[in-house]
Design an enzyme around this catalytic site. Structure first.
Site, PDB file in Angstrom:
ATOM      1  CG  HIS A 119      25.314  26.717  15.376  1.00  0.00           C
ATOM      2  ND1 HIS A 119      25.141  28.079  15.349  1.00  0.00           N
ATOM      3  CD2 HIS A 119      25.478  26.359  14.071  1.00  0.00           C
ATOM      4  CE1 HIS A 119      25.193  28.524  14.095  1.00  0.00           C
ATOM      5  NE2 HIS A 119      25.406  27.483  13.303  1.00  0.00           N
ATOM      6  CD  GLU A 120      27.003  22.911  12.536  1.00  0.00           C
ATOM      7  OE1 GLU A 120      26.308  22.469  11.603  1.00  0.00           O
ATOM      8  OE2 GLU A 120      27.628  23.993  12.456  1.00  0.00           O
TER       9      GLU A 120
ATOM     10  CB  THR B 107      15.407  35.655  15.517  1.00  0.00           C
ATOM     11  OG1 THR B 107      14.780  35.465  14.248  1.00  0.00           O
ATOM     12  CG2 THR B 107      15.437  34.329  16.261  1.00  0.00           C
TER      13      THR B 107
ATOM     14  CB  VAL C   9      12.435  32.581  13.447  1.00  0.00           C
ATOM     15  CG1 VAL C   9      12.070  32.699  14.917  1.00  0.00           C
ATOM     16  CG2 VAL C   9      12.715  31.124  13.092  1.00  0.00           C
TER      17      VAL C   9
ATOM     18  CB  THR D  59      30.376  23.456  17.904  1.00  0.00           C
ATOM     19  OG1 THR D  59      31.319  24.481  18.204  1.00  0.00           O
ATOM     20  CG2 THR D  59      30.463  23.088  16.429  1.00  0.00           C
TER      21      THR D  59
ATOM     22  CG  ASP E  21      30.850  27.268  22.654  1.00  0.00           C
ATOM     23  OD1 ASP E  21      30.479  27.625  21.517  1.00  0.00           O
ATOM     24  OD2 ASP E  21      31.299  26.126  22.898  1.00  0.00           O
TER      25      ASP E  21
HETATM   26 ZN   LIG Z   1      25.393  27.344  11.292  1.00  0.00          ZN
END
Ligand SMILES: [Zn+2]
Length: 450
Positions: free
Chosen positions: A266-267, A291, A288, A263, A330
């Site tokens: 990601h943040e 991706t 990007v 988490t 995760d």
């Molecule tokens: Zn997010």
């Protein structure tokens, strides 16, 4: 998959962000006791819902976000046109973790205690370094051809805003609330505790309402060192993370799909300017190129089940479930792509506040005379070279064979003491010389490549 070829890193899908299209439905899934909420009901990331609030506070914010995107595009296009390899400076980011809890006894650690232990916090810092350095032998490693080492490291701040020694962890008992909303409570948390966001990455760890795991404030083109009137956004610049997903498999980390600290990986990707790979729209733009395009990915996946989008009209574009910026559990994740890394590193140059965080973090202590350390040595992968010098200088790092032929040269302009990565891939095993030259000094060391 997207073919990279000669394509610019940033020419993919220019459909723009649908900023206000965030999933408001999620707001209806509030639960009185988040601890008993199944993982299937969590709100994986509150960034887009929080962004709505930020744009209400500052109607010019959308323009400022788009302006930063344009600046990044131009910066990366210029880098490509000059065929300049990105300088391999390792950026080091000082983090301050503010634990805000409602535990009057001030006990640290224990079952369901928001006032989490130091060990739990340290486990999260370790995850960040594994993931952002693509560290071999860890969950953050991958061998994907589009995966990359972001060359960004994190550490708990060692000096507080007054220059006094600190653990980089602050703890605050707040009696009036036991949990915080993702809407206006960022201002409240900042009033409880805040360190200057042009010197630290602030992370508030607390209990978040409405089953959100975390949220973050995106950088913009006009982030100044003192924020902008009338509502200064520097005071809320950072990440706010729920205590049940901060850290790895320890303490209060108890959500089976979110046990591994991703988490926060990601943040912080958002703090470094990354957008969700679906561009927060169906087959949208994340700025990007490498991706793969994907359909709206804002529904959290419950397992590492492979899915495909129909963004190519054939239903055959594989979703990149390994990517930290997606919504898979995760355990599925281990990758930032090269394009995402280029974007994050551009933000650390272009955004005034982020640039100051890395420049004043003094990646390594200065030294009166030029000194270098090369490790690991012998090296079986690209070794690090710690270059310590006086103040800020321009220097080159050369790799020579024993006959004195220059095989590699990396050049740096006006940087403080820093750690660089020396690429040795493709070299025959044997002895080499690493030579660092400033305007006035030269230091060499032997390096054994295995
Ligand atoms: Zn997010």
């Amino acid at each position: 998959m997207i073919k990279q070829g000669n394509k610019s890193l940033i020419t993919k899908k220019r459909t723009g962000w649908l900023w206000l299209a965030g999933s408001l439905i999620c707001l209806l899934t509030s639960a009185a006791n988040a601890q008993s909420t199944p993982d299937s009901l969590v709100n994986r990331c509150g960034v887009m819902d929080h962004e709505r609030i930020l744009q209400q506070r500052n109607p010019d914010r959308l323009r400022q976000l788009n302006e930063l995107n344009n600046q990044i595009d131009q910066y990366l296009e210029k880098q490509q046109s000059l065929r300049q390899p990105a300088a391999n400076v390792i950026y080091r980011i000082p983090i301050v973790v503010h634990v805000v809890h409602n535990n009057a006894s001030n006990t640290i650690g224990g079952v369901n205690n928001v006032n989490i232990s130091d060990a739990q916090i340290l486990s999260q810092i370790q995850v960040l370094n594994e993931d952002y350095r693509r560290l071999p032998g860890t969950n953050g490693y991958n061998t994907s051809p589009i995966g990359a080492d972001a060359q960004i490291e994190f550490y708990l701040a060692t000096a507080d805003p007054n220059g006094q020694p600190t653990t980089g962890i602050t703890r605050h008992y707040y009696a009036q609330k036991s949990s915080f909303s993702i809407f206006d409570d960022d201002l409240l948390l900042s009033q409880i505790v805040y360190w200057p966001s042009d010197r630290y990455l602030n992370i508030w760890v607390t209990s978040i309402q409405d089953n959100y795991l975390g949220y973050t404030q995106f950088p913009t083109a006009t982030d100044t060192l003192k924020g902008l009137p009338p509502r200064t956004n520097d005071l809320t610049d950072g990440s706010i993370i729920d205590y049940r997903v901060f850290g790895r498999q320890t303490g209060t980390v108890n959500r089976s799909l979110y046990l591994l600290g991703r988490t926060v990986t990601h943040e912080i990707g958002h703090w470094l300017g990354l957008i969700h790979p679906w561009g927060d729209a169906n087959c949208g733009n994340d700025y990007v190129a490498d991706t793969p395009p994907m359909a709206d990915g804002s529904t959290a996946q419950q397992s590492c089940r492979q899915t495909f989008s129909n963004c190519d009209g054939k239903g055959q574009v594989r979703d990149l479930m390994e990517n930290y910026m997606n919504y898979w559990p995760d355990a599925c994740m281990n990758m930032f792509t090269s394009g995402q890394v280029a974007r994050m590193r551009a933000v650390l140059v272009l955004n005034a506040r982020r640039a100051k965080v890395v420049s004043t973090s003094a990646s390594l202590p200065g030294s009166e005379n030029l000194t270098i350390a090369v490790y690991p040595n012998p090296a079986s992968s690209d070794p690090a070279v710690d270059v310590q010098l006086k103040g800020t200088q321009s220097f080159s790092v050369g790799l020579l064979d024993m006959a004195g032929r220059q095989l590699r040269t990396l050049s740096y302009t006006d940087v403080p003491s820093t750690r660089v990565i020396l690429p040795v891939t493709g070299l025959s095993p044997g002895l080499y010389i690493v030579r660092v030259k400033t305007g006035s000094e030269t230091v060499s060391k032997r390096l054994l490549v295995q």
